[in-house]
Design an enzyme around this catalytic site. Sequence first.
Site, PDB file in Angstrom:
ATOM      1  N   THR A   1       2.931  10.184  11.466  1.00 37.51           N
ATOM      2  CA  THR A   1       4.257  10.647  11.969  1.00 37.51           C
ATOM      3  C   THR A   1       5.357  11.215  13.574  1.00 37.51           C
ATOM      4  O   THR A   1       4.071  11.707  13.476  1.00 37.51           O
ATOM      5  CB  THR A   1       5.082  11.150  10.268  1.00 37.51           C
ATOM      6  OG1 THR A   1       6.872  10.270  10.511  1.00 37.51           O
ATOM      7  CG2 THR A   1       4.808  12.203  10.892  1.00 37.51           C
TER       8      THR A   1
ATOM      9  N   GLN B   1       9.360  16.338   9.951  1.00 38.11           N
ATOM     10  CA  GLN B   1       7.959  15.774  10.000  1.00 38.11           C
ATOM     11  C   GLN B   1       7.304  15.686  10.366  1.00 38.11           C
ATOM     12  O   GLN B   1       6.255  15.589   9.867  1.00 38.11           O
ATOM     13  CB  GLN B   1       8.607  14.730  11.295  1.00 38.11           C
ATOM     14  CG  GLN B   1      10.053  13.737  11.083  1.00 38.11           C
ATOM     15  CD  GLN B   1       9.999  12.712   9.619  1.00 38.11           C
ATOM     16  OE1 GLN B   1       8.765  11.916   9.254  1.00 38.11           O
ATOM     17  NE2 GLN B   1      10.586  13.117   8.978  1.00 38.11           N
TER      18      GLN B   1
ATOM     19  N   HIS C   1       3.902  16.331   7.777  1.00 41.01           N
ATOM     20  CA  HIS C   1       3.976  15.343   6.907  1.00 41.01           C
ATOM     21  C   HIS C   1       1.482  15.633   7.625  1.00 41.01           C
ATOM     22  O   HIS C   1       1.091  14.948   6.472  1.00 41.01           O
ATOM     23  CB  HIS C   1       4.153  14.102   7.590  1.00 41.01           C
ATOM     24  CG  HIS C   1       5.432  13.253   7.013  1.00 41.01           C
ATOM     25  ND1 HIS C   1       5.199  13.081   6.140  1.00 41.01           N
ATOM     26  CD2 HIS C   1       6.176  12.832   7.306  1.00 41.01           C
ATOM     27  CE1 HIS C   1       6.144  12.163   5.930  1.00 41.01           C
ATOM     28  NE2 HIS C   1       7.434  12.912   6.371  1.00 41.01           N
TER      29      HIS C   1
ATOM     30  N   GLU D   1       9.259   6.565  16.295  1.00 41.52           N
ATOM     31  CA  GLU D   1       9.128   5.812  15.382  1.00 41.52           C
ATOM     32  C   GLU D   1      10.870   6.137  14.845  1.00 41.52           C
ATOM     33  O   GLU D   1      11.440   5.402  13.714  1.00 41.52           O
ATOM     34  CB  GLU D   1       8.358   6.749  14.003  1.00 41.52           C
ATOM     35  CG  GLU D   1       8.684   6.145  12.533  1.00 41.52           C
ATOM     36  CD  GLU D   1       7.516   6.733  11.821  1.00 41.52           C
ATOM     37  OE1 GLU D   1       6.924   6.790  10.020  1.00 41.52           O
ATOM     38  OE2 GLU D   1       6.712   7.812  12.104  1.00 41.52           O
ATOM     39  N   HIS D   2      10.996   7.614  14.448  1.00 45.47           N
ATOM     40  CA  HIS D   2      12.347   8.170  14.015  1.00 45.47           C
ATOM     41  C   HIS D   2      12.999   9.062  14.875  1.00 45.47           C
ATOM     42  O   HIS D   2      12.491   9.919  15.948  1.00 45.47           O
ATOM     43  CB  HIS D   2      12.633   9.390  13.229  1.00 45.47           C
ATOM     44  CG  HIS D   2      12.031   9.109  11.837  1.00 45.47           C
ATOM     45  ND1 HIS D   2      10.018   9.348  11.871  1.00 45.47           N
ATOM     46  CD2 HIS D   2      11.779   8.112  10.570  1.00 45.47           C
ATOM     47  CE1 HIS D   2       9.660   8.731  10.719  1.00 45.47           C
ATOM     48  NE2 HIS D   2      10.776   8.274  10.152  1.00 45.47           N
TER      49      HIS D   2
ATOM     50  N   GLN E   1     -11.223   0.179   1.720  1.00 48.03           N
ATOM     51  CA  GLN E   1     -11.388  -0.889   0.666  1.00 48.03           C
ATOM     52  C   GLN E   1      -9.901  -1.752   0.136  1.00 48.03           C
ATOM     53  O   GLN E   1     -10.440  -2.729  -1.008  1.00 48.03           O
ATOM     54  CB  GLN E   1     -12.122   0.232  -0.926  1.00 48.03           C
ATOM     55  CG  GLN E   1     -11.622   0.921  -0.822  1.00 48.03           C
ATOM     56  CD  GLN E   1     -11.458   2.729   0.027  1.00 48.03           C
ATOM     57  OE1 GLN E   1     -11.431   2.252   1.137  1.00 48.03           O
ATOM     58  NE2 GLN E   1     -11.693   2.960  -0.611  1.00 48.03           N
TER      59      GLN E   1
ATOM     60  N   TYR F   1       1.028  -1.078  -0.009  1.00 44.00           N
ATOM     61  CA  TYR F   1       0.158  -0.026  -0.301  1.00 44.00           C
ATOM     62  C   TYR F   1       0.909   1.254  -0.111  1.00 44.00           C
ATOM     63  O   TYR F   1       1.366   1.786   0.519  1.00 44.00           O
ATOM     64  CB  TYR F   1      -1.137  -0.026   1.112  1.00 44.00           C
ATOM     65  CG  TYR F   1      -1.917   1.101   1.176  1.00 44.00           C
ATOM     66  CD1 TYR F   1      -3.198   1.019   0.343  1.00 44.00           C
ATOM     67  CD2 TYR F   1      -1.641   2.622   1.809  1.00 44.00           C
ATOM     68  CE1 TYR F   1      -4.143   1.156   0.514  1.00 44.00           C
ATOM     69  CE2 TYR F   1      -2.565   3.290   1.602  1.00 44.00           C
ATOM     70  CZ  TYR F   1      -3.941   3.237   1.210  1.00 44.00           C
ATOM     71  OH  TYR F   1      -4.839   4.261   1.095  1.00 44.00           O
TER      72      TYR F   1
ATOM     73  N   ASN G   1      -3.245   6.558   5.939  1.00 45.06           N
ATOM     74  CA  ASN G   1      -4.240   6.887   7.528  1.00 45.06           C
ATOM     75  C   ASN G   1      -4.767   6.011   8.638  1.00 45.06           C
ATOM     76  O   ASN G   1      -4.408   5.051   8.262  1.00 45.06           O
ATOM     77  CB  ASN G   1      -4.844   8.027   7.139  1.00 45.06           C
ATOM     78  CG  ASN G   1      -6.153   7.034   6.094  1.00 45.06           C
ATOM     79  OD1 ASN G   1      -6.790   5.390   6.340  1.00 45.06           O
ATOM     80  ND2 ASN G   1      -7.009   8.149   5.195  1.00 45.06           N
TER      81      ASN G   1
ATOM     82  N   GLU H   1       3.974 -34.753  29.809  1.00 49.16           N
ATOM     83  CA  GLU H   1       2.705 -34.213  29.250  1.00 49.16           C
ATOM     84  C   GLU H   1       1.486 -35.501  29.249  1.00 49.16           C
ATOM     85  O   GLU H   1      -0.146 -34.281  29.050  1.00 49.16           O
ATOM     86  CB  GLU H   1       2.765 -33.642  28.557  1.00 49.16           C
ATOM     87  CG  GLU H   1       3.856 -32.711  29.022  1.00 49.16           C
ATOM     88  CD  GLU H   1       4.243 -31.601  27.137  1.00 49.16           C
ATOM     89  OE1 GLU H   1       3.705 -31.833  25.962  1.00 49.16           O
ATOM     90  OE2 GLU H   1       5.380 -31.361  27.276  1.00 49.16           O
TER      91      GLU H   1
ATOM     92  N   ASP I   1      14.298   8.820   5.275  1.00 50.95           N
ATOM     93  CA  ASP I   1      13.659   8.916   4.481  1.00 50.95           C
ATOM     94  C   ASP I   1      13.117   8.673   2.816  1.00 50.95           C
ATOM     95  O   ASP I   1      11.976   8.107   2.536  1.00 50.95           O
ATOM     96  CB  ASP I   1      12.047  10.457   4.813  1.00 50.95           C
ATOM     97  CG  ASP I   1      11.216  10.831   5.850  1.00 50.95           C
ATOM     98  OD1 ASP I   1      11.606   9.356   6.480  1.00 50.95           O
ATOM     99  OD2 ASP I   1      11.442  11.784   5.983  1.00 50.95           O
TER     100      ASP I   1
ATOM    101  N   HIS J   1       2.488 -40.086  21.911  1.00 52.08           N
ATOM    102  CA  HIS J   1       3.698 -39.235  21.046  1.00 52.08           C
ATOM    103  C   HIS J   1       4.794 -39.933  21.381  1.00 52.08           C
ATOM    104  O   HIS J   1       5.602 -40.085  20.838  1.00 52.08           O
ATOM    105  CB  HIS J   1       3.577 -37.134  21.811  1.00 52.08           C
ATOM    106  CG  HIS J   1       3.100 -36.828  21.202  1.00 52.08           C
ATOM    107  ND1 HIS J   1       1.263 -36.202  21.730  1.00 52.08           N
ATOM    108  CD2 HIS J   1       2.943 -35.427  20.846  1.00 52.08           C
ATOM    109  CE1 HIS J   1       1.230 -35.071  20.962  1.00 52.08           C
ATOM    110  NE2 HIS J   1       2.251 -34.420  20.833  1.00 52.08           N
TER     111      HIS J   1
END
Length: 450
Positions: A253, A275, A278, A344-345, A197, A133, A230, A432, A378, A437
């Site tokens: 971000t 940043q 964004h 994140e950064h 979607q 995506y 998003n 067990e 980036d 087994h």
Amino acid sequence: MTTFAPRRIDLRGRRLDARVLRGVLPRADVDVSATLTTVAPICEDVRARGVDALREYTARFDGVDLDDVRVPREARRRALADLDQQVRAALEESIARARRVHTAQLPTELQTEAAAGGRVGQRWVPVGRVGLYVPGGRAVYPSSVIMNVVPAQIAGVASIAVTSPAQKDFGGLPHPTILAACELLGVEEVLAVGGAQAVAMFAYGVLGRDADGAEETVVDPVDVITGPGNVFVAAAKRYVQGTVGIDSEAGPTEIAVLADDGADPDHVAADLISQAEHDPLAAAVLVTDSSALADAVDARLEVRVPAAKHADRIAEALRGRQSAVVLVDDVEAGVQVVDAYAAEHLEIQTRDAAAVAARIRNAGAVFVGAHSPVSLGDYCAGSNHVLPTGGTAAHSGGLGVHAFLRGIQVIDYDETALREVADHVVALAESEDLPAHGQAVVARFPGADA
């Protein structure tokens, strides 16, 4: 009084344990769980009605009437031919660096002799098909094409599909720079679908009808979905997780800068702004033991923000609850704070920055010293910019080759090696209360009581 400075959180003299820090550090107010009620019916509708549902949601959310969700090859070729040559050169350099770095991430296949005649190995096998995506909202992100596609290609994924929202301004196709990046990378399946979607399309596959009215597969389902988006994309990824694998639920971000009084306040201000542009929900956090540096950064924000192209968006992000200047007693306390924040950064702009960076445990990516700004990562560092957000860097890492590989263990014991360990297998099976087994081992030896 300053206009653009983030609020201040003073932690000097306070106890800095995880519970306290989690309660006071700034975060964006994003509720993925609440958004699930919105995206769930969209996902189920796409599962049930296929292409017809995709067309309806694209018309509703993007204002585009789709003839075909698939982008024709000629459109990708034309986008590349028309691409500004400087942008093309930059994309090609970014691709080359990303390929070098991600090739080095390929794991080594291992084989260990656990006992004489008993070997355990691990093979790394790529997933069969991935859906990548690429956002298409306030900005165009050809860099995200690179960050998603390159590690999938390096991993050896055979079937790669990229989707990005249809754009009314570009004849119902994704942004041409995104199409050009796909063409540079040799991506053959590009789709003009965005939002929840698109995630459902990848998770379930979609059917349509050909010119004669016969049912046909338009998009095959994938095994893994990656890429930022998003809150609706994040919620949809949560909804379909389990049906498919996902990389993460990427949120707004974040940048955190750990700096002392040796940092250049103009560099720090520029990086916070980079940043913040964004998204109004982007987080910009400065952690410092220097009030003088904090004041100087505020002063540089007063100069830089009004001059920025996206000044309104930046100002909203800097003033938001997710942004702050955090004052601490010393750099050691600053390390505790940024580890709790798990950005994140994370930029380290301190004396002996490399040594400080080596002590960081929680961050999506760490940028060391005055000449490693986040914007380098980036685009052209060679690292990946699809990174964990919202504090999830405390338990998750960024996108890489590993996201598209599965480790398959291979166990190869001969008769002697199995006989040697048989009593231990039986003992553990009996402990067990799973005696069958043990019998599955005993049955392999002549004369054994199966």
